[in-house]
Design a protein around this motif. Structure first.
Motif, mmCIF file in Angstrom:
data_model
loop_
_atom_site.group_PDB
_atom_site.id
_atom_site.type_symbol
_atom_site.label_atom_id
_atom_site.label_comp_id
_atom_site.label_asym_id
_atom_site.label_seq_id
_atom_site.Cartn_x
_atom_site.Cartn_y
_atom_site.Cartn_z
ATOM 1 N N SER A 74 -6.948 12.056 -26.153
ATOM 2 C CA SER A 74 -7.473 11.053 -25.226
ATOM 3 C C SER A 74 -7.942 9.776 -25.923
ATOM 4 C CB SER A 74 -8.613 11.644 -24.382
ATOM 5 O OG SER A 74 -9.686 12.041 -25.216
ATOM 6 N N ASP A 75 -8.281 9.860 -27.199
ATOM 7 C CA ASP A 75 -8.716 8.670 -27.935
ATOM 8 C C ASP A 75 -7.553 7.901 -28.561
ATOM 9 O OD1 ASP A 75 -11.367 9.049 -27.338
ATOM 10 O OD2 ASP A 75 -11.827 10.094 -29.218
ATOM 11 N N SER A 76 -6.347 8.435 -28.443
ATOM 12 C CA SER A 76 -5.172 7.768 -29.020
ATOM 13 C C SER A 76 -4.830 6.524 -28.214
ATOM 14 C CB SER A 76 -3.973 8.716 -29.015
ATOM 15 O OG SER A 76 -4.256 9.856 -29.785
ATOM 16 N N THR A 77 -4.281 5.540 -28.892
ATOM 17 C CA THR A 77 -3.842 4.328 -28.207
ATOM 18 C C THR A 77 -2.424 3.993 -28.646
ATOM 19 O OG1 THR A 77 -4.828 2.965 -29.938
ATOM 20 C CG2 THR A 77 -6.142 3.304 -27.966
ATOM 21 N N PRO A 78 -1.585 3.568 -27.708
ATOM 22 C CA PRO A 78 -0.233 3.144 -28.074
ATOM 23 C C PRO A 78 -0.282 1.975 -29.046
ATOM 24 C CG PRO A 78 -0.386 3.566 -25.723
ATOM 25 C CD PRO A 78 -1.792 3.599 -26.260
ATOM 26 N N LYS A 79 0.614 2.020 -30.029
ATOM 27 C CA LYS A 79 0.669 0.995 -31.072
ATOM 28 C C LYS A 79 2.076 0.406 -31.150
ATOM 29 C CE LYS A 79 -2.111 4.195 -33.551
ATOM 30 N NZ LYS A 79 -1.828 5.036 -32.444
ATOM 31 N N VAL A 80 2.150 -0.822 -31.616
ATOM 32 C CA VAL A 80 3.440 -1.489 -31.742
ATOM 33 C C VAL A 80 4.138 -1.022 -33.028
ATOM 34 C CG1 VAL A 80 2.609 -3.577 -32.928
ATOM 35 C CG2 VAL A 80 4.634 -3.690 -31.477
ATOM 36 N N LEU A 81 5.431 -0.831 -32.927
ATOM 37 C CA LEU A 81 6.249 -0.427 -34.070
ATOM 38 C C LEU A 81 6.395 -1.604 -35.024
ATOM 39 C CD1 LEU A 81 8.180 1.630 -35.415
ATOM 40 C CD2 LEU A 81 10.008 0.645 -34.003
ATOM 41 N N THR A 82 6.096 -1.338 -36.300
ATOM 42 C CA THR A 82 6.242 -2.390 -37.316
ATOM 43 C C THR A 82 7.187 -1.908 -38.415
ATOM 44 O OG1 THR A 82 4.407 -1.603 -38.683
ATOM 45 C CG2 THR A 82 3.865 -3.186 -36.924
ATOM 46 N N THR A 83 7.789 -2.857 -39.085
ATOM 47 C CA THR A 83 8.645 -2.542 -40.227
ATOM 48 C C THR A 83 7.830 -1.827 -41.302
ATOM 49 O OG1 THR A 83 10.022 -4.454 -39.737
ATOM 50 C CG2 THR A 83 10.183 -3.553 -41.958
ATOM 51 N N ASP A 84 6.581 -2.255 -41.497
ATOM 52 C CA ASP A 84 5.716 -1.619 -42.503
ATOM 53 C C ASP A 84 5.507 -0.137 -42.217
ATOM 54 O OD1 ASP A 84 5.479 -4.013 -43.840
ATOM 55 O OD2 ASP A 84 3.480 -4.483 -43.060
ATOM 56 N N ALA A 85 5.320 0.216 -40.938
ATOM 57 C CA ALA A 85 5.119 1.627 -40.583
ATOM 58 C C ALA A 85 6.351 2.454 -40.925
ATOM 59 C CB ALA A 85 4.781 1.764 -39.100
ATOM 60 N N VAL A 86 7.531 1.894 -40.689
ATOM 61 C CA VAL A 86 8.771 2.600 -41.025
ATOM 62 C C VAL A 86 8.893 2.741 -42.541
ATOM 63 C CG1 VAL A 86 11.290 2.580 -40.864
ATOM 64 C CG2 VAL A 86 9.916 1.824 -38.910
ATOM 65 N N GLN A 87 8.649 1.661 -43.261
ATOM 66 C CA GLN A 87 8.760 1.693 -44.722
ATOM 67 C C GLN A 87 7.791 2.690 -45.347
ATOM 68 O OE1 GLN A 87 8.445 -2.637 -45.526
ATOM 69 N NE2 GLN A 87 10.338 -2.372 -46.680
ATOM 70 N N ALA A 88 6.619 2.859 -44.744
ATOM 71 C CA ALA A 88 5.588 3.737 -45.298
ATOM 72 C C ALA A 88 5.806 5.212 -44.937
ATOM 73 C CB ALA A 88 4.215 3.284 -44.812
ATOM 74 N N SER A 89 6.828 5.520 -44.165
ATOM 75 C CA SER A 89 7.047 6.884 -43.688
ATOM 76 C C SER A 89 8.231 7.542 -44.379
ATOM 77 C CB SER A 89 7.287 6.865 -42.171
ATOM 78 O OG SER A 89 6.169 6.295 -41.519
ATOM 79 N N ASP A 90 8.103 8.845 -44.631
ATOM 80 C CA ASP A 90 9.206 9.626 -45.191
ATOM 81 C C ASP A 90 10.169 10.069 -44.094
ATOM 82 O OD1 ASP A 90 8.100 9.672 -47.870
ATOM 83 O OD2 ASP A 90 6.601 11.066 -47.080
ATOM 84 N N TYR A 91 9.613 10.382 -42.919
ATOM 85 C CA TYR A 91 10.391 10.831 -41.761
ATOM 86 C C TYR A 91 10.146 9.864 -40.625
ATOM 87 C CZ TYR A 91 10.727 15.423 -44.037
ATOM 88 O OH TYR A 91 10.983 16.447 -44.910
ATOM 89 N N VAL A 92 11.215 9.452 -39.961
ATOM 90 C CA VAL A 92 11.117 8.603 -38.779
ATOM 91 C C VAL A 92 11.818 9.357 -37.656
ATOM 92 C CG1 VAL A 92 11.669 6.364 -37.757
ATOM 93 C CG2 VAL A 92 11.117 6.526 -40.213
ATOM 94 N N ILE A 93 11.038 9.720 -36.641
ATOM 95 C CA ILE A 93 11.573 10.562 -35.562
ATOM 96 C C ILE A 93 11.477 9.817 -34.249
ATOM 97 C CG2 ILE A 93 11.334 12.755 -34.344
ATOM 98 C CD1 ILE A 93 10.042 13.863 -36.960
ATOM 99 N N THR A 94 12.643 9.509 -33.682
ATOM 100 C CA THR A 94 12.685 8.912 -32.352
ATOM 101 C C THR A 94 12.735 10.056 -31.346
ATOM 102 O OG1 THR A 94 15.087 8.652 -32.536
ATOM 103 C CG2 THR A 94 13.730 6.737 -33.091
ATOM 104 N N MET A 95 12.245 9.783 -30.164
ATOM 105 C CA MET A 95 12.024 10.838 -29.187
ATOM 106 C C MET A 95 13.045 10.829 -28.041
ATOM 107 S SD MET A 95 9.402 11.905 -30.874
ATOM 108 C CE MET A 95 8.659 13.175 -29.917
ATOM 109 N N GLY A 96 14.296 10.503 -28.355
ATOM 110 C CA GLY A 96 15.330 10.513 -27.321
ATOM 111 C C GLY A 96 15.195 9.368 -26.343
ATOM 112 N N CYS A 97 14.527 8.306 -26.769
ATOM 113 C CA CYS A 97 14.258 7.203 -25.851
ATOM 114 C C CYS A 97 15.060 5.954 -26.174
ATOM 115 C CB CYS A 97 12.762 6.898 -25.832
ATOM 116 S SG CYS A 97 12.003 6.912 -27.436
ATOM 117 N N GLY A 98 15.983 6.066 -27.120
ATOM 118 C CA GLY A 98 16.861 4.945 -27.421
ATOM 119 C C GLY A 98 16.188 3.800 -28.134
ATOM 120 N N ASP A 99 14.994 4.022 -28.674
ATOM 121 C CA ASP A 99 14.305 2.956 -29.392
ATOM 122 C C ASP A 99 15.008 2.699 -30.720
ATOM 123 O OD1 ASP A 99 12.406 1.041 -29.240
ATOM 124 O OD2 ASP A 99 10.691 2.350 -29.572
ATOM 125 N N ALA A 100 15.093 1.458 -31.090
ATOM 126 C CA ALA A 100 15.745 1.091 -32.344
ATOM 127 C C ALA A 100 14.696 0.937 -33.434
ATOM 128 C CB ALA A 100 16.492 -0.213 -32.167
#
Length: 140
Positions: free
Chosen positions: A64-90
C-alpha cells in the motif's frame, strides 16, 4: 553471508500499478536483501491498483505504500534482470542484462477476485526467478 544483493531486478509495466508492483512485493518479501528490487513504467499511474493492494494483503504482503515510478534508462542499466509484464512496454536494451517477458493478464479495472489468479501466477514466477538467481550466483 554478505548483505550485498546477489542480483538486481527491474519489473516494468506501462502504468507500474498492478503486475509490476505485485511482482516487486513478492520478490522483496521472498528474497529479502538477497535481491535488489525495482519497478517502473513508461506511463506511471497516480497510485497502485487498489485490487492489487488487497490481493497482496491477503497473502501477508503490504504494497500500500508503493508508488508508481517512471521508467528510466538508469534503472535499466542498474539492473541485472529486466522483466516486462506482458504489457508491451519498451525498454532500452543493454548488453549483459537478462530480459524476460512474463505474459500476464492486466488487473486494471478488475476486482480482487479477478486479481487473485494473476497474483498467484506472479508468485509462482517469482519463486522460479529466485531459484534461477541463486543457481546463477552459486555457479559463479
Amino acid at each position: 553471508m554478505s548483505n550485498t544483493p546477489i542480483a538486481s531486478v527491474l519489473f516494468v509495466c506501462v502504468h507500474n500499478a498492478g503486475r509490476s508492483q505485485m511482482a516487486a512485493g513478492f520478490l522483496s518479501h521472498l528474497a529479502g536483501e538477497q535481491v535488489e528490487v525495482r519497478s517502473a513504467g513508461s506511463l506511471p499511474a497516480e497510485q497502485v491498483n487498489p485490487a492489487a493492494v488487497d490481493a497482496m494483503k491477503e497473502v501477508g504482503i503490504d504494497i500500500s505504500d508503493s508508488t508508481p515510478k517512471v521508467l528510466t534508462t538508469d534503472a535499466v542499466q542498474a539492473s541485472d534482470y529486466v522483466i516486462t509484464m506482458g504489457c508491451g512496454d519498451a525498454c532500452p536494451v543493454f548488453p549483459g542484462k537478462k530480459y524476460l517477458d512474463w505474459e500476464l493478464d492486466d488487473p486494471a479495472g478488475k476486482g480482487v477476485e479477478a486479481v487473485r489468479p494473476i497474483r498467484d501466477q506472479i508468485k509462482t514466477r517469482i519463486e522460479s526467478l529466485i531459484a534461477d538467481i541463486r543457481r546463477e550466483d552459486s555457479s559463479g
